[in-house]
Enzyme design. Structure first.
Site, short mmCIF file in Angstrom:
data_model
loop_
_atom_site.label_atom_id
_atom_site.label_comp_id
_atom_site.label_asym_id
_atom_site.label_seq_id
_atom_site.Cartn_x
_atom_site.Cartn_y
_atom_site.Cartn_z
N GLU A 100 0.83 -1.21 0.00
CA GLU A 100 0.00 0.00 0.00
C GLU A 100 0.86 1.26 0.00
O GLU A 100 1.96 1.28 0.56
CB GLU A 100 -0.94 -0.02 1.21
CG GLU A 100 -2.01 -1.10 1.03
CD GLU A 100 -2.98 -1.22 2.18
OE1 GLU A 100 -4.08 -1.75 1.95
OE2 GLU A 100 -2.65 -0.82 3.31
N CYS A 131 3.35 8.44 0.80
CA CYS A 131 3.96 7.57 1.81
C CYS A 131 4.20 6.23 1.12
O CYS A 131 3.24 5.59 0.67
CB CYS A 131 2.96 7.46 2.96
SG CYS A 131 3.46 6.32 4.25
N CYS A 138 6.50 -6.68 7.51
CA CYS A 138 7.62 -6.13 8.28
C CYS A 138 8.04 -7.15 9.34
O CYS A 138 7.20 -7.84 9.91
CB CYS A 138 7.22 -4.82 8.96
SG CYS A 138 8.59 -4.03 9.85
N CYS A 142 6.38 -4.67 15.97
CA CYS A 142 5.83 -3.69 16.92
C CYS A 142 4.37 -4.04 17.25
O CYS A 142 3.56 -4.24 16.34
CB CYS A 142 5.94 -2.28 16.36
SG CYS A 142 7.62 -1.85 15.90
N CYS A 145 1.26 -2.13 15.64
CA CYS A 145 1.29 -1.84 14.19
C CYS A 145 0.64 -2.95 13.36
O CYS A 145 0.96 -4.13 13.54
CB CYS A 145 2.74 -1.65 13.76
SG CYS A 145 2.94 -1.46 11.99
N CYS A 365 -0.18 6.53 7.58
CA CYS A 365 1.12 5.88 7.43
C CYS A 365 1.32 5.01 8.65
O CYS A 365 0.99 5.40 9.75
CB CYS A 365 2.24 6.92 7.44
SG CYS A 365 2.44 7.79 5.93
N1 SAH Z 1 9.08 1.00 9.99
C1 SAH Z 1 9.26 2.39 10.03
C2 SAH Z 1 8.37 3.14 9.05
C3 SAH Z 1 6.96 2.64 8.92
S1 SAH Z 1 5.91 2.85 10.35
C4 SAH Z 1 9.05 2.91 11.43
O1 SAH Z 1 8.59 2.17 12.28
O2 SAH Z 1 9.40 4.07 11.67
C5 SAH Z 1 5.67 4.64 10.32
C6 SAH Z 1 5.19 5.24 11.64
O3 SAH Z 1 3.85 4.87 11.92
C7 SAH Z 1 6.01 4.82 12.86
O4 SAH Z 1 6.34 5.96 13.61
C8 SAH Z 1 5.04 3.96 13.65
O5 SAH Z 1 5.34 4.02 15.02
C9 SAH Z 1 3.71 4.58 13.29
N2 SAH Z 1 2.52 3.73 13.45
C10 SAH Z 1 2.39 2.40 13.26
N3 SAH Z 1 1.12 2.01 13.46
C11 SAH Z 1 0.42 3.11 13.79
C12 SAH Z 1 -0.96 3.36 14.11
N4 SAH Z 1 -1.86 2.40 14.11
N5 SAH Z 1 -1.31 4.63 14.40
C13 SAH Z 1 -0.41 5.64 14.37
N6 SAH Z 1 0.88 5.46 14.05
C14 SAH Z 1 1.30 4.22 13.77
FE1 SF4 Z 2 7.57 -2.37 11.12
FE2 SF4 Z 2 5.28 -1.29 11.90
FE3 SF4 Z 2 7.32 -1.43 13.60
FE4 SF4 Z 2 7.44 0.30 11.51
S1 SF4 Z 2 5.99 0.36 13.24
S2 SF4 Z 2 9.02 -1.14 12.23
S3 SF4 Z 2 6.30 -0.90 9.96
S4 SF4 Z 2 6.23 -3.19 12.70
#
Ligand code: SAH
Ligand code: SF4
Length: 377
Positions: A100, A131, A138, A142, A145, A365
């Site tokens: 996406e 984005c 991934c 996390c 996420c 994002c």
């Molecule tokens: N993997 C990288 C980039 C992709 S995630 C990273 O983790 O930085 C991009 C951002 O979205 C990160 O700051 C992550 O903490 C945040 N994020 C992930 N899931 C989210 C959600 N459901 N609501 C808000 N931010 C989220």
């Molecule tokens: Fe991966 Fe989501 Fe963690 Fe970013 S926030 S590193 S996309 S698992």
């Protein structure tokens, strides 16, 4: 005969090649050197989706290319549009994987999430941001996420990373936005951990920044990482684009429970790498802080966050959590976020709050994970 899949691997992907590799290929195919620049322009300035589109290349040359190389063009499989103009694209790779990319028009404004904010530039500049994803899924795991729930399926190639930009440029032109390159800004904050796919991400940046190609300014591209410390150091040395770091917590205990990467490189390691990150004017590192109700949103957290960042020339973006059913985390609400921001401000840390974009289509994002894949098969 080789199975089709292996044959695909053996043929180089034209869109992933740098200009010098393309020049070597063109020479090997017995073509004049200027053909390499011409081909490169079709691939990266015009974002051509097929060899057939490259009408001023000799037909025989195109046939040779078709036989000996491949072209990793993505197909737009579905688009969801939000009431605020955000567009979430689901794209299909040639091997049938889904990723996406999210388009956000006009992000300017003092309250917006804005790693691109450029103090030297007038706020009135039209900003059209994409984005982009760097992996299918991934590996970082996390807990809050959506993408993490997929695990890592595979890395994207440089060609697939840049083609997200070209396919969306095409779509925006179709919608009436004029110009060869409607997109002005890019954030590497879609699916995947960019610094876990380092080589292909670096190659994609080289392609997108090249003058003969898409010609983005390094000030208008931000790469976001969950904190892979050795690669942050390398990235600082090898790239000029901006960096955003997902901090998301103020103690290692809390961070490690949300982000397993913290067990490998803790907050002290991470801040150390950011302190050493080569900064120029306009290249301050941004810290992202996803606000999770009852987890990391207290006044004590704000105090600890301010203490951690004291004296560092960084920006902070507070991101109200976009709730994902089933993951068990909640949005603290606008009031708590505002109080947290004030508490930071009182301690000398300026923070921005990310605007809620595309909430109605789950298009933030970092909120990306392809759903309903089976339905699309
Ligand atoms: N993997 C990288 C980039 C992709 S995630 C990273 O983790 O930085 C991009 C951002 O979205 C990160 O700051 C992550 O903490 C945040 N994020 C992930 N899931 C989210 C959600 N459901 N609501 C808000 N931010 C989220
Ligand atoms: Fe991966 Fe989501 Fe963690 Fe970013 S926030 S590193 S996309 S698992």
């Amino acid at each position: 005969m080789l199975p089709v899949v292996q044959e695909e691997v053996a043929r180089p992907d034209l869109r992933s090649l740098g200009i010098s590799e393309l020049a070597a290929l063109v020479e090997r195919l017995g073509q004049r050197p200027y053909r390499a620049r011409q081909l490169y322009g079709w691939l990266h300035r015009k974002g051509a989706s097929s060899l057939e589109a490259m009408t001023d290349l000799p037909a025989a040359f195109r046939q040779r290319l078709a036989k000996e190389t491949r072209l990793s063009t993505l197909a737009i499989d579905a688009v969801q549009e939000s009431v605020d103009g955000t567009r979430k694209y689901r794209m299909r790779t040639q091997d049938g994987k889904f990723i996406e990319s999210v388009y956000m028009p006009d992000q300017a404004g003092p309250e917006s999430f804005d790693p691109e904010a450029d103090e030297e530039e007038p706020l009135a500049r039209v900003r059209r941001t994409l984005c982009v994803s760097t992996q299918v899924g991934c590996a970082m795991g996390c807990g809050f996420c959506m993408t993490a729930t997929m695990g890592l399926v595979r890395n994207l190639t440089a060609g697939e990373i840049v083609d997200q930009v070209y396919r969306v440029n095409d779509d925006l032109r179709r919608l009436g936005i004029r110009g060869e390159r409607p997109l002005t800004n890019l954030v590497y904050m879609g699916m995947g951990e960019p610094l876990h796919n380092y080589a292909q991400v670096m190659r994609s940046l080289e392609l997108l920044l090249s003058e003969e190609g898409a010609n983005f300014s390094h000030r208008h591209i931000t790469v976001s990482t969950s904190g892979l410390v050795p690669n942050i150091v390398r990235f600082g040395e090898e790239s000029q684009v901006k960096l955003a770091v997902s901090l998301n917590a103020t103690t290692d205990e809390q961070r490690a429970s949300l982000m397993p990467v913290d067990k490998k490189w803790n907050i002290a390691d991470l801040l150390d790498a950011v302190r050493k990150f080569p900064s120029r004017q306009g290249r301050r590192v941004t810290f992202e802080y996803v606000m999770l109700r009852g987890v990391n949103d207290s006044d004590e957290d704000a105090g600890r966050l301010a203490a951690l960042l004291r004296g560092m020339p960084v920006k902070v973006n507070l991101i109200p959590y976009n709730e994902n059913p089933g993951l068990g985390f909640g949005d603290p609400g606008a009031e708590r976020v505002a109080t947290f921001r004030k508490a930071l401000g009182a301690r000398g840390i300026t923070a921005m709050v990310r605007k809620n974009r595309g909430r109605d289509i789950a298009a933030a994002c970092g909120q990306l994970a392809v759903q309903g894949e089976s339905a699309a098969d």
